[in-house]
Design a protein around this motif. Structure first.
Motif, short mmCIF file in Angstrom:
data_model
loop_
_atom_site.label_atom_id
_atom_site.label_comp_id
_atom_site.label_asym_id
_atom_site.label_seq_id
_atom_site.Cartn_x
_atom_site.Cartn_y
_atom_site.Cartn_z
N GLY A 69 -3.37 -5.58 -3.97
CA GLY A 69 -2.57 -4.86 -4.72
C GLY A 69 -1.05 -5.35 -4.78
N ASN A 70 -0.76 -6.58 -4.69
CA ASN A 70 0.42 -7.29 -4.86
C ASN A 70 1.45 -6.75 -3.99
N ALA A 71 1.33 -6.31 -2.82
CA ALA A 71 2.26 -5.89 -1.92
C ALA A 71 3.30 -6.82 -1.34
N ASP A 119 -9.07 -7.18 -5.85
CA ASP A 119 -8.56 -6.05 -4.84
C ASP A 119 -7.35 -6.13 -4.31
#
Ligand code: HEM
Ligand code: SF4
Ligand code: SF4
Ligand code: FES
Lengths: 249, 225
Positions: free
Chosen positions: A212-214, A210
């Motif tokens: 999102g690699n922000a 889950d």
């Protein structure tokens, strides 16, 4: 910067689920003051800038040296610890809000149980006692110990979750701190004995997929924990675990 | 594997979302833009590529299985992922948070563009039964008309650059999520490489748009094979 007075604009809430409201307090600006010492000042004299006596503002704190994580709140919009927020270098007025991704208990106090529940789910401990003697632990290689030390400094403060766009009040995302703790306990030679259980605990709804690699988490972590490295590392190990589960089990 | 619970299914579907973004959708996008740019080399080469594709055996089956189904799956899950989070780049304006936000915005743009793009190409192609060697003149004619207006050109450029960015940045995300680039400097370097790759894809697409705009193809009646 020398200021005569300093204003604190505080978002308040009387009970869980109650409607939030704002109070502004004006305090004499003392040298070396931090946000906690200002809150203590308000506790001694809970009178707002327009002269109304109100209930004192409540907050959490404990260590006062940025190791316990309990005083985490949003200060001028940005999540951080109140005990190390020096008034001299903060913009006036200082806006204090509780974290927005955890349920508010009262005023600046929030309930961070979700983080502790997640630590339970990933077995955030090293199993030592059994009904039988499991013998001496294996040697902890120095290189790995160094890595583990960086990860061990997590104080479950919640900054990384508050700032994460993928973590909300209502979804079940576990967040960066939890993934980093999976890595931490799996690095330990004895902890590694429960490696698969920990990995499988984050291969679920709200788990590692889950993310999102922000990478906001790593920017705001006060302990400078290499969270994004942990996330990629756990991503790698869960990918391998997935293949293993599909092919070998 | 033991019994599949709802929680496992969630993980599995998100992995599938990630994977379908690369194989087959991303691979398709890269080939699609590269092959279309043959238009800048010559009409013949371009028409030949379309003829080749439209004469593949089981074309419809291949398209459904390798393009439409994965694309629908990726889009549905993409919107689900987008709405599961809440963008906050204004409060935390870091580089990677911008990329995270743009990944979601370009995903939505690409979706809207694809509805239009497919609605004006494959859908009428199939509806009017333009198969085999009839496909190329039909499709080239449609593109000719598209690029006669600035509206069409801008629409296509927006769609192409959004898709190129989304794929390039998605490639980076994929490599991080699956644990192929782990350390901070590896992640930074890969980000540069992938964005350059995206730029190249975007420019290939843009070159095709420019070529069509400057020199529309007089469609010769094709021979029927
Ligand atoms: C059609 C509408 C589309 C939507 C709504 C959409 C949405 C998304 C979203 C929200 C993500 C981020 C997932 C995450 O970081 O967790 C994503 C990832 C990705 N998308 Fe799309 N997308 C679409 C189309 C495409 C297309 C056409 C391509 C092919 C170029 C593509 C390739 C990718 C890739 C490679 C990823 C990275 C997966 C990862 O992070 O592991 N997407 N998409
Ligand atoms: S990882 Fe950092 S930001 Fe997150 S809870 Fe631990 S100390 Fe706080
Ligand atoms: S990388 Fe982004 S989505 Fe993942 S935990 Fe960190 S802030 Fe959240
Ligand atoms: S009081 Fe412990 S971190 Fe601030």
């Amino acid at each position: 910067m020398t200021r005569e007075t300093i204003a604190l604009k505080i978002k308040r809430q009387d009970a869980p689920g109650a409607k939030p409201y704002w109070n502004v307090f004006k305090l004499p600006s003392l040298p070396h003051a931090n946000v906690i010492s200002c809150l203590q000042e308000i506790q001694r004299n809970p009178v707002t800038a327009d002269g109304k006596t109100v209930t004192p503002v409540t907050w959490d704190c404990n260590c006062l040296e940025e190791v316990c994580g309990s005083c985490t709140m949003r200060i001028n919009g940005r999540v951080r610890q109140a005990c190390t927020a020096l008034v001299d270098i903060l913009e006036d007025p200082i806006v204090l809000e509780p974290m927005s991704k955890f349920p508010v208990v009262r005023d600046l106090q929030v309930d961070r149980s979700r983080m502790f529940e997640n630590l339970r789910k990933i077995k955030g401990w090293i199993e030592i006692d059994g009904s039988y003697d499991i013998g001496e632990g294996p040697v902890f290689p120095e290189k790995i110990r160094e890595k583990a030390y960086a990860l061990s400094q997590c104080m479950t403060c919640g900054c990384c979750l508050e700032a994460c766009p993928q973590f909300t009040l209502t979804n079940d995302f576990m967040g960066a701190a939890t993934f980093s703790q999976v890595r931490y306990f799996n690095l330990h030679p004895t902890g590694a004995m429960n490696k698969e259980e920990r990995l499988e605990a984050v291969m679920k709804s709200g788990g590692i997929a889950d993310c999102g690699n922000a990478q906001v988490c790593v920017e705001v972590c006060p302990k400078k924990i290499p969270l994004t490295e942990s996330i990629a590392e756990i991503g790698r190990e869960t990918t391998l675990q997935l293949l293993k589960n599909l092919v070998l089990k | 594997m033991s019994k599949l619970t709802k929680e496992d299914l969630h993980f599995f579907l998100l992995k599938l979302h990630s994977l379908t973004g690369i194989v087959p959708i991303g691979i398709f996008l890269a080939f699609h833009l590269a092959i279309n740019s043959l238009r800048t080399v010559g009409v013949h080469q371009y028409q030949f590529s379309i003829d080749l594709i439209n004469n593949l055996p089981f074309l419809f089956g291949i398209e459904v299985l390798f393009i439409y189904v994965p694309l629908l799956l990726h889009s549905a899950l993409g919107f689900y992922v987008t709405f599961a989070g809440r963008m906050n780049v204004r409060r935390y304006p870091y580089y990677r948070n911008w990329m995270y936000t743009l990944q979601r915005i370009t995903g939505a743009i690409v979706f809207a563009f694809l509805v239009y793009h497919m609605g004006t190409t494959v859908v009428p192609k199939i509806y009017y039964g333009k198969e085999l060697f009839d496909a190329a003149p039909f499709l080239i004619d449609a593109m000719n008309r598209e690029f006669q207006t600035w509206g069409g050109r801008i629409l296509y450029l927006a769609g192409i650059f959004s898709a190129a960015f989304h794929f390039a940045n998605g490639l980076w995300g994929f490599c991080v999520s699956w644990g192929m680039i782990v350390g901070p400097s590896a992640q930074r370097n890969a980000s540069v490489v992938f964005l350059l790759f995206g730029l190249v894809l975007g420019l290939l697409g843009a070159a095709t748009v420019v070529e069509f705009s400057l020199h529309p193809v007089p469609v010769a009646p094709s021979f029927t094979g």
